[in-house]
Motif scaffolding. Structure first.
Motif, mmCIF file in Angstrom:
data_model
loop_
_atom_site.group_PDB
_atom_site.id
_atom_site.type_symbol
_atom_site.label_atom_id
_atom_site.label_comp_id
_atom_site.label_asym_id
_atom_site.label_seq_id
_atom_site.Cartn_x
_atom_site.Cartn_y
_atom_site.Cartn_z
ATOM 1 N N ARG A 121 8.491 1.070 -45.013
ATOM 2 C CA ARG A 121 7.440 0.654 -43.840
ATOM 3 C C ARG A 121 6.458 -0.088 -44.340
ATOM 4 N N SER A 127 4.127 1.647 -34.233
ATOM 5 C CA SER A 127 3.198 2.719 -35.023
ATOM 6 C C SER A 127 3.964 4.069 -34.861
ATOM 7 N N THR A 128 3.490 5.148 -35.489
ATOM 8 C CA THR A 128 3.843 6.434 -35.444
ATOM 9 C C THR A 128 3.278 7.143 -34.013
ATOM 10 N N TYR A 161 7.382 17.268 -36.242
ATOM 11 C CA TYR A 161 6.579 17.158 -37.662
ATOM 12 C C TYR A 161 7.804 16.647 -38.415
ATOM 13 N N THR A 211 9.738 5.554 -46.851
ATOM 14 C CA THR A 211 9.638 6.893 -46.226
ATOM 15 C C THR A 211 10.641 7.739 -46.731
ATOM 16 N N ARG A 242 7.149 9.520 -40.701
ATOM 17 C CA ARG A 242 6.556 8.339 -40.120
ATOM 18 C C ARG A 242 7.415 7.559 -39.268
ATOM 19 N N ARG A 243 8.263 8.059 -38.603
ATOM 20 C CA ARG A 243 9.305 7.406 -37.614
ATOM 21 C C ARG A 243 8.143 6.735 -36.575
ATOM 22 N N THR A 244 8.657 5.463 -36.257
ATOM 23 C CA THR A 244 7.877 4.551 -35.164
ATOM 24 C C THR A 244 8.373 4.782 -33.807
ATOM 25 N N CYS A 300 9.315 13.438 -36.715
ATOM 26 C CA CYS A 300 8.414 12.158 -36.604
ATOM 27 C C CYS A 300 7.526 11.854 -37.411
ATOM 28 N N HIS A 301 6.551 12.960 -37.644
ATOM 29 C CA HIS A 301 5.493 12.732 -38.504
ATOM 30 C C HIS A 301 5.779 12.630 -40.030
ATOM 31 N N ARG A 302 6.502 13.515 -40.518
ATOM 32 C CA ARG A 302 6.860 13.649 -41.917
ATOM 33 C C ARG A 302 7.409 12.404 -42.423
#
Length: 700
Positions: free
Chosen positions: A495, A351-352, A387, A489, A394-396, A390-392
């Motif tokens: 993903r 998961s992220t 952000y 992504t 969607r890195r796991t 990672c979040h932008r």
């Protein structure tokens, strides 16, 4: 090694003193067990109570408690429903953290606590000794944004509690998510807390590079195993179970897993059927929700094990030992495990990650550049960079570990570092009485009777079901309509959602049977050794949408995409169990020949005069057409059913723009047909909503 050297190296030895306060951090270990409630009257005690559905609020609470312990507060964390409510009148310093689920509902592990607070017998000064604050987690795309936290704040005030710090409500729509609100709020919280309860003069704030004791220990069975402490190894021979059964769950068997979108279409949507055969299963209601815990795929787990160098010990059994009184193992996770079973069934390593993951990771690398980068990510100045990284995209979690190659997570910290796989919820797409009657008729056709010829009735939570002389136990069929989450992504990597990836790969009973009958069929090959269909534990929960009590009352369903799932449940129930005929469905898809879910069923109901269907196929013409456009086109029909006949509108689907667009379309319909201004139409629709005749169940 001296104790001072221990601290300098980041290791914290065991504490020896049993005094009420910690001594200087260079002399003692930061042992969370000793920071439990030494006394409920301890003025520097903070209680963190959370209500969490997906684990995010729990993560916030546990991280805040860790920070409190660095300031030598006696911090305790508990889910609201796990807390001994009889002690609440003695608490003086409480931080409440509440997430939102469904359409503004409180999380499952907050429901009992909330009902307790709502008791009318409580006097208005019941909590006048308590100082508190509230942090809410929600999504402003929902109408009832952060309602559990806001209602909790209001109720605490009514019971005499006093806010020592202003509540704050995080919004998932913020580009930084929860962190966009949480960081500044915590900074202010600690400032106020330290002003009220200063750190004793002989103590100092414990540095961020000192790690707390692990919450759990993995005690391996006795054998030639180098990873565990030989003094702690066990000889337990208990079997390794995938899951402990949780209260209120039932074993379901997968019988169908069919793609219902055109194979050429980019979106894979599945029609899934499961059977629940349990004599104590109470049944379900139209519009209810089924939740289940997914698993990680075998090949992904193998890759994760190999990368971390754990392949050789992946199947060695161990026992999970709890080290902290306020941090217990989730009830569904058996204490007996192997690394393979733990990573397959319970840890969400694909998961992220949340911010807390990066905070902990910094302790497990000797590479100073990596350590600095990880600490930059969790600093206020580094939020934008985190952000972007990672979040932008969607890195796991696994991808982060590959980027920070010198990070080595100790086995005893696995359950602190990696989040637990949480249940996923899906709207049920079948009608309970219809599915049971369907089974009844099928068994009669197949001659499966007990021979006594007596017609019988099964009394269920949803009504009486005629069972005739059918043989055997009642089986409940539950249908789901699930979109496989699969996207590219901004890193140009594909993903697939953890849950839908698992569901997509499951071979249903029908597939296993068909493949056995015809080995040359187009059904994907069944993995070697698979003879039985998959089974997993599921829980049925009440949905937020409700049918009108009178089946003669008109029903207007708006359900684009997989939002049609609960509508299928409602329509099947009304048409086949109640005999209702005044039903309307507005469905939306991209193309008529690609993703018109359950088209044959709707067309059959329409031919029989049981349903009117209006379908918006947005890509079948030059100008895009959506459900809101069809609603406006059918303004006279909507007005007649809603206003003249006092019907009900149910709306389900994505919470992006669709709910707002549909609401505005309804306002325009009401304005034009009812000879009102838009403002008056908005007030009219709000009144209809308060009457329960306009209901929404949408998700992000």
């Amino acid at each position: 090694m001296s104790e001072a050297a221990d601290v300098a190296s980041g290791h914290v030895p065991h504490a020896q003193s049993t005094a009420g306060h910690l001594q200087n951090h260079t002399e003692e270990q930061i042992d969370s067990r000793r920071l439990d409630h030494i006394s409920i009257h301890n003025p520097r005690r903070i209680l963190f109570l959370y209500g969490s559905q997906t684990g995010c609020a729990q993560d916030v609470a546990e991280n805040a408690a860790r920070e409190a312990r660095r300031m030598h507060f006696s911090a305790t964390v508990s889910a609201m429903d796990d807390y001994d409510r009889s002690l609440l009148v003695r608490e003086h310093f409480v931080v409440f953290i509440a997430s939102t689920t469904g359409q503004g509902e409180e999380p499952d592990n907050m429901k009992k606590f909330w009902k307790f607070l709502l008791r009318k017998s409580h006097p208005s000064d019941a909590l006048d000794q308590m100082e508190y604050t509230v942090f809410g987690l929600g999504d402003s795309s929902y109408i009832k944004f952060n309602w559990p936290a806001k209602k909790l704040h209001k109720r605490l005030l009514q019971l005499g509690a006093k806010p020592f710090y202003e509540p704050s409500y995080a919004d998932d729509q913020h580009y930084l998510g929860v962190d966009g609100t949480l960081g500044p709020w915590l900074d202010g919280l600690w400032k106020v807390a330290l002003e009220k309860y200063p750190i004793p003069a002989h103590l100092k704030i414990i540095p961020q590079d000192v790690i707390f004791e692990n919450s759990f220990s993995l005690v391996f069975d006795s054998k030639d195993e180098p990873m565990g402490d030989p003094q702690q190894k066990t000889n337990i021979t208990e079997p390794i179970l995938d899951f402990n059964r949780e209260p209120g769950t039932f074993l379901a068997t997968l019988v169908k897993n069919d793609r219902i979108t055109n194979p050429k279409h980019s979106q894979d949507v599945r029609h899934i059927e499961v059977l629940i055969k349990d004599p104590v299963f109470p049944g379900y209601h139209p519009g209810d929700v089924l939740s289940l815990r997914p698993r990680n795929l075998e090949k992904d787990v193998d890759e994760f094990l190999e990368y971390n160098g754990w392949t050789d010990i992946a199947d060695d059994p161990f026992t999970i030992v709890e080290n902290l009184s306020d941090h217990t193992l989730p009830k569904h996770i058996p204490h007996r495990q192997t690394l393979r079973s733990l990573l397959t069934n319970h840890l969400n390593v694909f998961s992220t990650p949340r911010t807390s993951f990066f905070q902990l990771l910094a302790h497990f690398t000797e590479n100073e550049d990596e350590k600095e980068k990880l600490r930059d990510f969790v600093s206020p100045a580094g939020q934008d960079e985190l952000y972007t990284y990672c979040h932008r995209v969607r890195r796991t979690i696994f991808e982060v570990l590959k980027d920070f190659k010198d990070v080595k997570v100790p086995l005893n910290y696995l359950l602190d570092v990696f989040p637990v796989i949480m249940p996923r919820s899906f709207s049920i797409a079948s009608a309970p009485l219809v599915s049971v009657n369907e089974q009844h008729q099928q068994q009669l056709q197949n001659g499966r009777t007990n021979g006594n010829g007596n017609a019988g009735v099964i009394h269920t939570a949803n009504g009486d079901v005629p069972m005739g002389d059918v043989e055997g136990e009642l089986e409940w069929k539950v249908d789901l309509c699930v979109a496989i989450v699969h996207y590219k992504t901004k890193l140009w990597k594909w993903r697939t959602g953890v849950c839908t990836k698992w569901l997509k790969g499951l071979q249903a009973a029908d597939d296993i049977g068909k493949k056995a009958e015809d080995p040359d069929s187009t059904i994907p090959s069944i993995p070697e050794g698979i003879q039985e269909p998959p089974q997993f534990w599921v829980r049925i929960q009440r949905g937020t949408l409700k049918l009108p009590k009178d089946p003669n009352s008109p029903l207007i369903c708006v359900g684009p995409g997989t939002g049609v799932a609960p509508m299928r449940s409602f329509l099947y129930h009304r048409i086949y169990a109640q005999g209702a005929t005044e039903n309307v469905l507005f469905f939306g898809c991209r193309k008529h020949e690609m993703d018109y879910h359950y088209r044959e069923e709707w067309e059959g109901m329409e031919r029989n005069g049981q349903l009117k269907v209006f379908t918006a196929c947005s890509r079948d013409q030059e100008n895009k057409v959506y459900v809101q456009h069809l609603i406006e086109q059918q303004a006279p029909l909507i007005w007649e059913l809603l206003h003249v006949k006092r019907g009900t509108i149910l709306l389900s689907g994505s919470s992006n723009r669709m709910p707002t667009d549909v609401t505005r379309a309804l306002q325009r319909v009401i304005s034009s047909q009812g000879q009102m201004s838009i403002e008056q139409a908005s007030e009219y629709l709000n009144k209809v909503e308060k009457e329960g005749r306009f209901q929404q169940e949408c998700w992000s």
